[in-house]
Write an enzyme that holds these catalytic residues in place. Structure first.
Site, mmCIF file in Angstrom:
data_model
loop_
_atom_site.group_PDB
_atom_site.id
_atom_site.type_symbol
_atom_site.label_atom_id
_atom_site.label_comp_id
_atom_site.label_asym_id
_atom_site.label_seq_id
_atom_site.Cartn_x
_atom_site.Cartn_y
_atom_site.Cartn_z
ATOM 1 N N GLY A 14 49.660 35.096 32.963
ATOM 2 C CA GLY A 14 50.659 36.204 32.961
ATOM 3 C C GLY A 14 50.887 36.703 31.530
ATOM 4 O O GLY A 14 52.012 37.211 31.075
ATOM 5 N N MET A 92 43.417 36.917 41.190
ATOM 6 C CA MET A 92 41.878 36.367 41.327
ATOM 7 C C MET A 92 41.603 36.541 42.670
ATOM 8 O O MET A 92 40.801 35.592 42.954
ATOM 9 C CB MET A 92 42.019 34.850 40.574
ATOM 10 C CG MET A 92 42.412 34.632 39.024
ATOM 11 S SD MET A 92 41.253 35.626 37.989
ATOM 12 C CE MET A 92 39.767 34.560 38.501
ATOM 13 N N ILE A 94 39.868 38.948 45.441
ATOM 14 C CA ILE A 94 39.025 40.054 45.654
ATOM 15 C C ILE A 94 39.887 40.825 46.753
ATOM 16 O O ILE A 94 40.268 40.252 48.031
ATOM 17 C CB ILE A 94 37.650 39.792 46.133
ATOM 18 C CG1 ILE A 94 37.090 39.049 44.846
ATOM 19 C CG2 ILE A 94 36.961 41.163 46.557
ATOM 20 C CD1 ILE A 94 35.735 38.846 45.169
ATOM 21 N N HIS A 111 40.173 44.011 32.676
ATOM 22 C CA HIS A 111 39.059 43.178 32.729
ATOM 23 C C HIS A 111 38.677 43.087 31.091
ATOM 24 O O HIS A 111 38.296 43.931 30.444
ATOM 25 C CB HIS A 111 37.819 43.810 33.405
ATOM 26 C CG HIS A 111 36.673 42.920 33.466
ATOM 27 N ND1 HIS A 111 36.673 41.700 34.317
ATOM 28 C CD2 HIS A 111 35.694 42.702 32.971
ATOM 29 C CE1 HIS A 111 35.467 40.956 34.071
ATOM 30 N NE2 HIS A 111 34.784 41.847 33.275
ATOM 31 N N GLU A 145 34.060 47.680 44.722
ATOM 32 C CA GLU A 145 33.211 46.940 43.943
ATOM 33 C C GLU A 145 34.007 46.039 42.774
ATOM 34 O O GLU A 145 34.838 46.785 42.086
ATOM 35 C CB GLU A 145 32.060 47.747 43.124
ATOM 36 C CG GLU A 145 31.407 48.483 44.114
ATOM 37 C CD GLU A 145 32.173 49.655 44.512
ATOM 38 O OE1 GLU A 145 32.739 50.355 43.624
ATOM 39 O OE2 GLU A 145 32.005 50.285 45.879
ATOM 40 N N VAL A 146 33.729 44.784 42.432
ATOM 41 C CA VAL A 146 34.662 43.934 41.590
ATOM 42 C C VAL A 146 34.268 44.576 40.231
ATOM 43 O O VAL A 146 33.224 44.676 39.996
ATOM 44 C CB VAL A 146 33.956 42.505 41.597
ATOM 45 C CG1 VAL A 146 34.907 41.782 40.665
ATOM 46 C CG2 VAL A 146 34.426 42.075 43.016
HETATM 47 C C1 GRF Z 1 42.969 38.424 31.373
HETATM 48 O O1 GRF Z 1 41.670 38.306 30.318
HETATM 49 C C2 GRF Z 1 42.555 39.785 32.105
HETATM 50 O O2 GRF Z 1 41.774 40.594 31.598
HETATM 51 C C3 GRF Z 1 41.793 38.903 33.138
HETATM 52 O O3 GRF Z 1 42.061 37.654 33.469
HETATM 53 C C4 GRF Z 1 42.939 37.326 32.128
HETATM 54 C C5 GRF Z 1 44.493 36.940 32.578
HETATM 55 O O4 GRF Z 1 45.166 36.501 31.751
HETATM 56 N N1 GRF Z 1 41.418 39.471 34.449
HETATM 57 P P1 GRF Z 1 46.746 36.636 31.886
HETATM 58 O O5 GRF Z 1 47.258 35.880 33.046
HETATM 59 O O6 GRF Z 1 47.202 38.035 31.616
HETATM 60 O O7 GRF Z 1 47.222 35.951 30.650
#
Ligand code: GRF
Length: 220
Positions: A14, A92, A94, A111, A145-146
């Site tokens: 987070g 995490m 989808i 992302h 789409e992912v």
């Molecule tokens: C980040 O790099 C984000 O872009 C990706 O997953 C990671 C999450 O990191 N989707 P955090 O939990 O916000 O520290």
């Protein structure tokens, strides 16, 4: 000023959530976080939410027989929180096309690549293997789409000699923490709209300088 009610979806540590919490702590910030929802119990981000006095909710995907059932529970939690917009931050799971359609243009994701390059997992390893000179991160509206959808903000960082995955990830992450609050701010101010699959800011395709590596003073 009515602040945009925001729910943050997480699955882990987070740190992006923390960047959003910190931004929303400013009284003048146009959004507030009304709920943090994790699909995994016990993750670090839930502690960050609790420490900030934000409802920290677990919707454990393992408790549901199907993805549709999980998303129904997620949707219920979102509506109960009063959320008007979702920020997915290291979430995490989808999301199905149905869910995405219900929250169309009201669901953001971050992302750690310059999309459309390197969607999916192992982003930094693949960027290094490809020999790119620049890496970066993208905040976009979620589509089925992912890691695809209209791009709101991007930031670029150089790939430096000797970089390994961890070094590159850390450089990109610092930019993630800058651009996610910026993107949410612009959306909350009503400055962002999607037309023909692309984001317009203030009614126009944004000047590149305003969106790539935005100046720090523009981020809150
Ligand atoms: C980040 O790099 C984000 O872009 C990706 O997953 C990671 C999450 O990191 N989707 P955090 O939990 O916000 O520290």
């Amino acid at each position: 000023m009515a602040r945009l009610k925001t729910a943050v979806l997480i699955s882990g540590r987070g740190s992006n959530l923390q960047a959003l919490i910190d931004a929303c702590a400013e009284a003048s910030f146009p959004a507030e976080i009304v709920a943090v929802i994790s699909n995994r119990p016990g993750v670090g981000g839930l502690g960050r939410a609790a420490a900030a006095g934000i409802p920290a909710i677990v919707v454990d995907h393992r408790a549901y027989a199907s993805r549709a059932d999980f998303e129904t529970a997620l949707d219920t939690a979102l509506h109960e929180s009063g959320a008007q917009i979702i920020c997915s931050a290291g979430f995490m799971r989808i999301l199905t096309a149905d869910f995405v359609e219900r929250w169309r243009d009201r669901c953001l994701n971050i992302h750690p690549s310059l999309l459309p390059a390197f969607p999916g997992l192992d982003t930094h390893a693949r960027a290094l293997a490809a020999g790119v000179r620049f890496a970066g991160c993208t905040v976009h509206f979620v589509r089925a789409e992912v890691d695809a959808g209209p791009i709101i903000v991007q930031a670029a960082v150089p790939v430096l000699p000797g970089d390994d995955e961890a070094a590159l990830a850390a450089r990109v992450l610092a930019e993630e923490h800058r651009i996610y609050p910026l993107a949410l701010k612009m959306v909350a101010e009503g400055r962002v709209r999607v037309a023909d699959g692309q984001v317009l800011i203030d009614g126009a395709a944004a000047p590149i300088g305003a969106l790539i590596n935005p100046a720090p003073e523009n981020t809150t």
